[in-house]
Design a protein around this motif. Sequence first.
Motif, PDB file in Angstrom:
ATOM      1  N   GLU A  28       6.395   4.919   1.056  1.00 25.83           N
ATOM      2  CA  GLU A  28       6.267   6.343   1.354  1.00 25.83           C
ATOM      3  C   GLU A  28       6.271   7.158   0.061  1.00 25.83           C
ATOM      4  O   GLU A  28       7.021   6.863  -0.876  1.00 25.83           O
ATOM      5  N   LEU A  53       4.943  -1.135   2.737  1.00 21.81           N
ATOM      6  CA  LEU A  53       4.392   0.219   2.756  1.00 21.81           C
ATOM      7  C   LEU A  53       5.358   1.148   2.016  1.00 21.81           C
ATOM      8  O   LEU A  53       6.570   1.125   2.269  1.00 21.81           O
ATOM      9  N   SER A  90      -8.970   0.368   7.579  1.00 20.21           N
ATOM     10  CA  SER A  90      -7.590   0.834   7.464  1.00 20.21           C
ATOM     11  C   SER A  90      -6.661  -0.335   7.124  1.00 20.21           C
ATOM     12  O   SER A  90      -6.991  -1.505   7.367  1.00 20.21           O
ATOM     13  N   LEU A 119       1.518   4.953   1.111  1.00 15.80           N
ATOM     14  CA  LEU A 119       1.108   5.737   2.269  1.00 15.80           C
ATOM     15  C   LEU A 119       0.431   7.045   1.885  1.00 15.80           C
ATOM     16  O   LEU A 119      -0.213   7.679   2.728  1.00 15.80           O
ATOM     17  N   GLU A 120       0.572   7.457   0.626  1.00 19.26           N
ATOM     18  CA  GLU A 120      -0.091   8.680   0.160  1.00 19.26           C
ATOM     19  C   GLU A 120      -1.329   8.375  -0.679  1.00 19.26           C
ATOM     20  O   GLU A 120      -1.796   9.243  -1.426  1.00 19.26           O
ATOM     21  N   ASP A 121      -1.845   7.172  -0.567  1.00 21.27           N
ATOM     22  CA  ASP A 121      -3.035   6.779  -1.338  1.00 21.27           C
ATOM     23  C   ASP A 121      -4.220   7.648  -0.921  1.00 21.27           C
ATOM     24  O   ASP A 121      -4.636   7.638   0.240  1.00 21.27           O
ATOM     25  N   TYR A 127      -4.626   4.804   3.649  1.00 21.31           N
ATOM     26  CA  TYR A 127      -3.929   3.897   4.563  1.00 21.31           C
ATOM     27  C   TYR A 127      -4.637   3.826   5.913  1.00 21.31           C
ATOM     28  O   TYR A 127      -4.789   2.742   6.485  1.00 21.31           O
ATOM     29  N   ASN A 128      -5.077   4.959   6.430  1.00 24.56           N
ATOM     30  CA  ASN A 128      -5.725   4.999   7.737  1.00 24.56           C
ATOM     31  C   ASN A 128      -7.220   4.717   7.684  1.00 24.56           C
ATOM     32  O   ASN A 128      -7.912   4.815   8.700  1.00 24.56           O
ATOM     33  N   ARG A 183      13.908  -1.561   6.036  1.00 20.88           N
ATOM     34  CA  ARG A 183      13.654  -0.437   5.128  1.00 20.88           C
ATOM     35  C   ARG A 183      14.571  -0.550   3.921  1.00 20.88           C
ATOM     36  O   ARG A 183      15.743  -0.916   4.047  1.00 20.88           O
ATOM     37  N   HIS A 229       0.830  -1.207   0.000  1.00 25.93           N
ATOM     38  CA  HIS A 229       0.000   0.000   0.000  1.00 25.93           C
ATOM     39  C   HIS A 229       0.861   1.251   0.000  1.00 25.93           C
ATOM     40  O   HIS A 229       1.871   1.328   0.696  1.00 25.93           O
ATOM     41  N   ARG A 244      12.360   4.574   1.876  1.00 28.63           N
ATOM     42  CA  ARG A 244      11.026   4.857   1.333  1.00 28.63           C
ATOM     43  C   ARG A 244      10.114   3.627   1.350  1.00 28.63           C
ATOM     44  O   ARG A 244       8.893   3.769   1.289  1.00 28.63           O
TER      45      ARG A 244
END
Length: 328
Positions: free
Chosen positions: A282, A280, A234, A211-213, A218-219, A256, A209, A261
Amino acid sequence: MKSLILSACVLLFFQGVTGCAKGLPQDRGFGPETYEVTMDIQANGFNRTYQIRIPSGGHAENPLPLAVVIHGAFDTGLGMEKFSGFSKLADRENFIVLYPDGMGLFGYLQHWNAGHCCGKAAKDKVDDVGFIAAAIDDACRRLNVDRTRIYILGFSNGGMMAYRFAAERADMLAGAAFLAASLGGKASEEEPDWRIPNPQKSLPVLIMHGLEDQDVPYNGGISPRRGGQRTYWSVPDCVDFWVDHNGCKGSPNENRFREGRVIVKSWDDCADGAAVSVWLIEGWGHDWPGIHFTGSLPDDEPLKDFDAAEILWDFFENHTATHASSNP
């Protein structure tokens, strides 16, 4: 009539334009080639179809794995083939890819009944689980498929459909992956909350996913881009569902990559080896995280040439079902 045929053949979708696939030959000709199969199953008055990519070894004596790759809303099987990169990967790694086509009209606006989403397919309660199961069995009858190595994945509404299929027909699968998707939610404030049922068995899964979707956040909650009343579970809630169901123990391993990212969390101590892996990204939104999009990024961009297809297939290759089931 000619204009209708041309319109059906030139499938327009958000990511570009593709042509018609060939019909699967009766003599089971060799690939690498993508063929279209029409089934005796209807939705919205039209017969259901799927596209199937057969690698050069598609008719070999040894059975091959099968990956079911599900497109998002208003896309097509051929569209998913184009931007996912799975056919190119299948030709190299020697596995078969099945791209089912959602319910639509003349090849347009195809989408899926994922339970809580979306559109007319959900409103009409189209049996997309039954269709995909039948398409898998049809491919297994036509080709030499290893039923212990059948995997499903999807993007956006297709990822939601993959969630539902993995829950309701886990017996057919050796693994599943979900990109830019959610396993539950509700269409409006008046509608009850819906989520996938508990799967019949533990199943290795990978969740990816951005994180800026802004479409499937995401939340969770309401889509920032689309607005309206529709809400989604979420990503952390979706992860917890599978960690609990698969009986995973302890805290995940975390790594990471790509200059930090890409965050990867992995639960490996799970029942029956059913690992849970979460990727995830970024700075990434609601696009397929693959070469079709990442290949054009600047050379100094950390996500340059990031390829979801390679990651998903690497995950799937490590998992084989202990038993397999066909559609009753």
